[in-house]
Design a protein around this motif. Sequence first.
Motif, mmCIF file in Angstrom:
data_model
loop_
_atom_site.group_PDB
_atom_site.id
_atom_site.type_symbol
_atom_site.label_atom_id
_atom_site.label_comp_id
_atom_site.label_asym_id
_atom_site.label_seq_id
_atom_site.Cartn_x
_atom_site.Cartn_y
_atom_site.Cartn_z
ATOM 1 N N HIS A 198 -29.003 -18.204 -40.202
ATOM 2 C CA HIS A 198 -30.145 -18.544 -41.053
ATOM 3 C C HIS A 198 -31.374 -18.865 -40.209
ATOM 4 C CE1 HIS A 198 -32.720 -21.182 -43.547
ATOM 5 N NE2 HIS A 198 -32.280 -20.437 -44.557
ATOM 6 N N ALA A 199 -31.162 -19.616 -39.118
ATOM 7 C CA ALA A 199 -32.288 -19.992 -38.258
ATOM 8 C C ALA A 199 -32.937 -18.773 -37.617
ATOM 9 C CB ALA A 199 -31.817 -20.975 -37.184
ATOM 10 N N VAL A 200 -32.126 -17.833 -37.137
ATOM 11 C CA VAL A 200 -32.666 -16.620 -36.505
ATOM 12 C C VAL A 200 -33.449 -15.801 -37.520
ATOM 13 C CG1 VAL A 200 -32.054 -14.425 -35.407
ATOM 14 C CG2 VAL A 200 -30.891 -16.533 -34.714
ATOM 15 N N ARG A 201 -32.914 -15.687 -38.720
ATOM 16 C CA ARG A 201 -33.595 -14.896 -39.757
ATOM 17 C C ARG A 201 -34.959 -15.484 -40.114
ATOM 18 N NH1 ARG A 201 -28.368 -13.819 -42.899
ATOM 19 N NH2 ARG A 201 -27.914 -11.632 -42.457
ATOM 20 N N ILE A 263 -37.657 -34.359 -28.889
ATOM 21 C CA ILE A 263 -36.385 -34.457 -29.595
ATOM 22 C C ILE A 263 -35.255 -34.069 -28.659
ATOM 23 C CG2 ILE A 263 -35.040 -33.608 -31.567
ATOM 24 C CD1 ILE A 263 -37.891 -32.831 -32.764
ATOM 25 N N GLY A 264 -34.234 -34.910 -28.567
ATOM 26 C CA GLY A 264 -33.090 -34.615 -27.711
ATOM 27 C C GLY A 264 -32.704 -35.821 -26.880
ATOM 28 N N VAL A 294 -27.388 -32.523 -37.095
ATOM 29 C CA VAL A 294 -28.682 -31.954 -37.503
ATOM 30 C C VAL A 294 -29.264 -32.628 -38.746
ATOM 31 C CG1 VAL A 294 -29.781 -29.869 -38.445
ATOM 32 C CG2 VAL A 294 -28.400 -29.728 -36.357
ATOM 33 N N PRO A 295 -28.494 -32.860 -39.825
ATOM 34 C CA PRO A 295 -29.092 -33.504 -41.012
ATOM 35 C C PRO A 295 -29.698 -34.874 -40.704
ATOM 36 C CG PRO A 295 -26.980 -32.517 -41.575
ATOM 37 C CD PRO A 295 -27.091 -32.455 -40.091
ATOM 38 N N ARG A 296 -28.993 -35.729 -39.960
ATOM 39 C CA ARG A 296 -29.521 -37.060 -39.628
ATOM 40 C C ARG A 296 -30.781 -36.949 -38.776
ATOM 41 N NH1 ARG A 296 -30.060 -40.287 -35.583
ATOM 42 N NH2 ARG A 296 -29.024 -38.828 -34.162
ATOM 43 N N VAL A 297 -30.747 -36.044 -37.796
ATOM 44 C CA VAL A 297 -31.905 -35.884 -36.910
ATOM 45 C C VAL A 297 -33.117 -35.390 -37.687
ATOM 46 C CG1 VAL A 297 -32.802 -34.637 -34.902
ATOM 47 C CG2 VAL A 297 -30.453 -35.506 -34.881
ATOM 48 N N ILE A 315 -27.430 -26.184 -28.542
ATOM 49 C CA ILE A 315 -27.443 -25.127 -29.554
ATOM 50 C C ILE A 315 -28.106 -25.600 -30.842
ATOM 51 C CG2 ILE A 315 -25.952 -23.658 -30.977
ATOM 52 C CD1 ILE A 315 -24.013 -23.578 -28.596
ATOM 53 N N ALA A 316 -28.012 -26.903 -31.134
ATOM 54 C CA ALA A 316 -28.649 -27.450 -32.334
ATOM 55 C C ALA A 316 -30.166 -27.285 -32.298
ATOM 56 C CB ALA A 316 -28.292 -28.925 -32.484
ATOM 57 N N ALA A 317 -30.742 -27.094 -31.109
ATOM 58 C CA ALA A 317 -32.195 -26.948 -30.996
ATOM 59 C C ALA A 317 -32.709 -25.752 -31.783
ATOM 60 C CB ALA A 317 -32.591 -26.823 -29.527
ATOM 61 N N VAL A 318 -31.918 -24.684 -31.853
ATOM 62 C CA VAL A 318 -32.351 -23.491 -32.595
ATOM 63 C C VAL A 318 -32.541 -23.834 -34.064
ATOM 64 C CG1 VAL A 318 -31.705 -21.159 -33.306
ATOM 65 C CG2 VAL A 318 -31.229 -21.930 -30.972
ATOM 66 N N VAL A 319 -31.572 -24.524 -34.639
ATOM 67 C CA VAL A 319 -31.629 -24.887 -36.055
ATOM 68 C C VAL A 319 -32.735 -25.908 -36.301
ATOM 69 C CG1 VAL A 319 -30.337 -25.900 -37.974
ATOM 70 C CG2 VAL A 319 -29.187 -24.379 -36.354
ATOM 71 N N LEU A 320 -32.825 -26.925 -35.448
ATOM 72 C CA LEU A 320 -33.850 -27.950 -35.615
ATOM 73 C C LEU A 320 -35.257 -27.369 -35.507
ATOM 74 C CD1 LEU A 320 -32.219 -30.803 -33.492
ATOM 75 C CD2 LEU A 320 -32.613 -30.856 -35.962
ATOM 76 N N THR A 321 -35.460 -26.516 -34.517
ATOM 77 C CA THR A 321 -36.779 -25.918 -34.312
ATOM 78 C C THR A 321 -37.213 -25.112 -35.527
ATOM 79 O OG1 THR A 321 -36.450 -25.812 -31.920
ATOM 80 C CG2 THR A 321 -38.098 -24.336 -32.850
ATOM 81 N N GLN A 322 -36.317 -24.285 -36.033
ATOM 82 C CA GLN A 322 -36.660 -23.471 -37.210
ATOM 83 C C GLN A 322 -36.927 -24.342 -38.436
ATOM 84 O OE1 GLN A 322 -33.954 -22.706 -39.907
ATOM 85 N NE2 GLN A 322 -35.790 -22.189 -41.089
ATOM 86 N N ARG A 323 -36.121 -25.381 -38.636
ATOM 87 C CA ARG A 323 -36.278 -26.231 -39.823
ATOM 88 C C ARG A 323 -37.545 -27.089 -39.736
ATOM 89 N NH1 ARG A 323 -30.786 -29.085 -41.783
ATOM 90 N NH2 ARG A 323 -32.337 -29.898 -43.254
ATOM 91 N N ILE A 324 -37.914 -27.508 -38.539
ATOM 92 C CA ILE A 324 -39.153 -28.278 -38.387
ATOM 93 C C ILE A 324 -40.342 -27.451 -38.868
ATOM 94 C CG2 ILE A 324 -40.769 -29.204 -36.670
ATOM 95 C CD1 ILE A 324 -38.245 -30.093 -35.076
ATOM 96 N N ALA A 325 -40.344 -26.170 -38.511
ATOM 97 C CA ALA A 325 -41.446 -25.291 -38.931
ATOM 98 C C ALA A 325 -41.367 -24.988 -40.426
ATOM 99 C CB ALA A 325 -41.411 -24.004 -38.120
ATOM 100 N N THR A 326 -40.191 -24.579 -40.875
ATOM 101 C CA THR A 326 -40.049 -24.124 -42.261
ATOM 102 C C THR A 326 -40.158 -25.267 -43.265
ATOM 103 O OG1 THR A 326 -38.611 -22.327 -41.510
ATOM 104 C CG2 THR A 326 -38.554 -22.869 -43.852
#
Length: 349
Positions: A198-201, A263-264, A294-297, A315-326
């Motif tokens: 989902h994050a890559v997409r 973050i990290g 990821v949810p708590r962060v 690896i969580a950075a990919v998901v966090l980065t995308q969600r911060i933007a979106t």
Amino acid sequence: MNISRQVKKRKRTKKMRLRRRYPRRLRKRTVVRGRRAEAESPHTEIDSAYNRGYDTGYDAALLKGASPPPPETVVDEKAVADSYARGLYDGGEGLVDAALGELEVLPDLSAREIVAAGVAQLRDKMVRLWGGQEVLDALNGALDAGQPLSVVRLGDGELLTLAQDVVMAQEEVAEQGHFLGYAGVRLPDPEARNLLVHAVRHADIVGIPGQRLPNFQPLAFAAFRAHGIDYRELRMTLSTINYVLYLEGRLPELLRGRRILLIGNVAPALAEVLRGRGLAVSGAVAPVRGMDDVPRVMESIAEQDFDLALVAAGIAAVVLTQRIATELGKVAIDFGHLADALAKGEAAL
């Protein structure tokens, strides 16, 4: 014997030689879209040999640098050199030998020259990645306009996670990705895989490996195909874009005048360093305990006021980065181990 029968006999002989060289028991087994399939190409064994040789050489280098070296450890340097030489042949001249006919030679060309000539014929199929200046312009443009933008990066850890059960069997992922627990993924973890898909997409810029090493660029495109991600619809850059921006001296321009959220796990230490350089660090979110955290962060990040997020969380950075933007409408970069280097003084702005 007529010409037709001679040709057929020659092809059978060559095929038998290849079978003896790459016996079926050595061929790697893979899982493609949930069903097991046997890879017919002999290059799968070459990939496996490369991984073993790379690990052997890497371990040998570490042992040489140890002070003092472990007394119980003996490195067979000749075996390492032989493995390297064999891998070099299999990955270069050996491929040329396999492509040529039995009675054909190219005496005046090296494998490098042959590959270069072949690549020149494929220019129309090449995909150009974004460079440092293009990524910097996109980041600055989004920051100046107050628009969201995410830059995520896919290394071997992310790619092995994506490969679970669709490109590689779980057993193979566990063998190749013995470091994934440290990076925040506990195998088997199909949920982490799906979050990465989902994050890559939905990421704005996706960094991919520039080298065609096993578990790097070839695995990236295999994972894209397996998950139905059309790479032609992605804006792609190098997975080392964080270091590119640093080495090209572009980070100061990006960071100056921005409210930066770190973050990290290394965020508090990095905050001190950046503040010491006169940069405006608005906050630090730590720790990040893997993909499950990821949810708590994200809840903690949502409470912060910032312009630009630098995420160094495995690896969580990919998901966090995308969600911060979106989800938060901010600009975020998967900052990776560059954060550690800056925090430890190994790199300086």
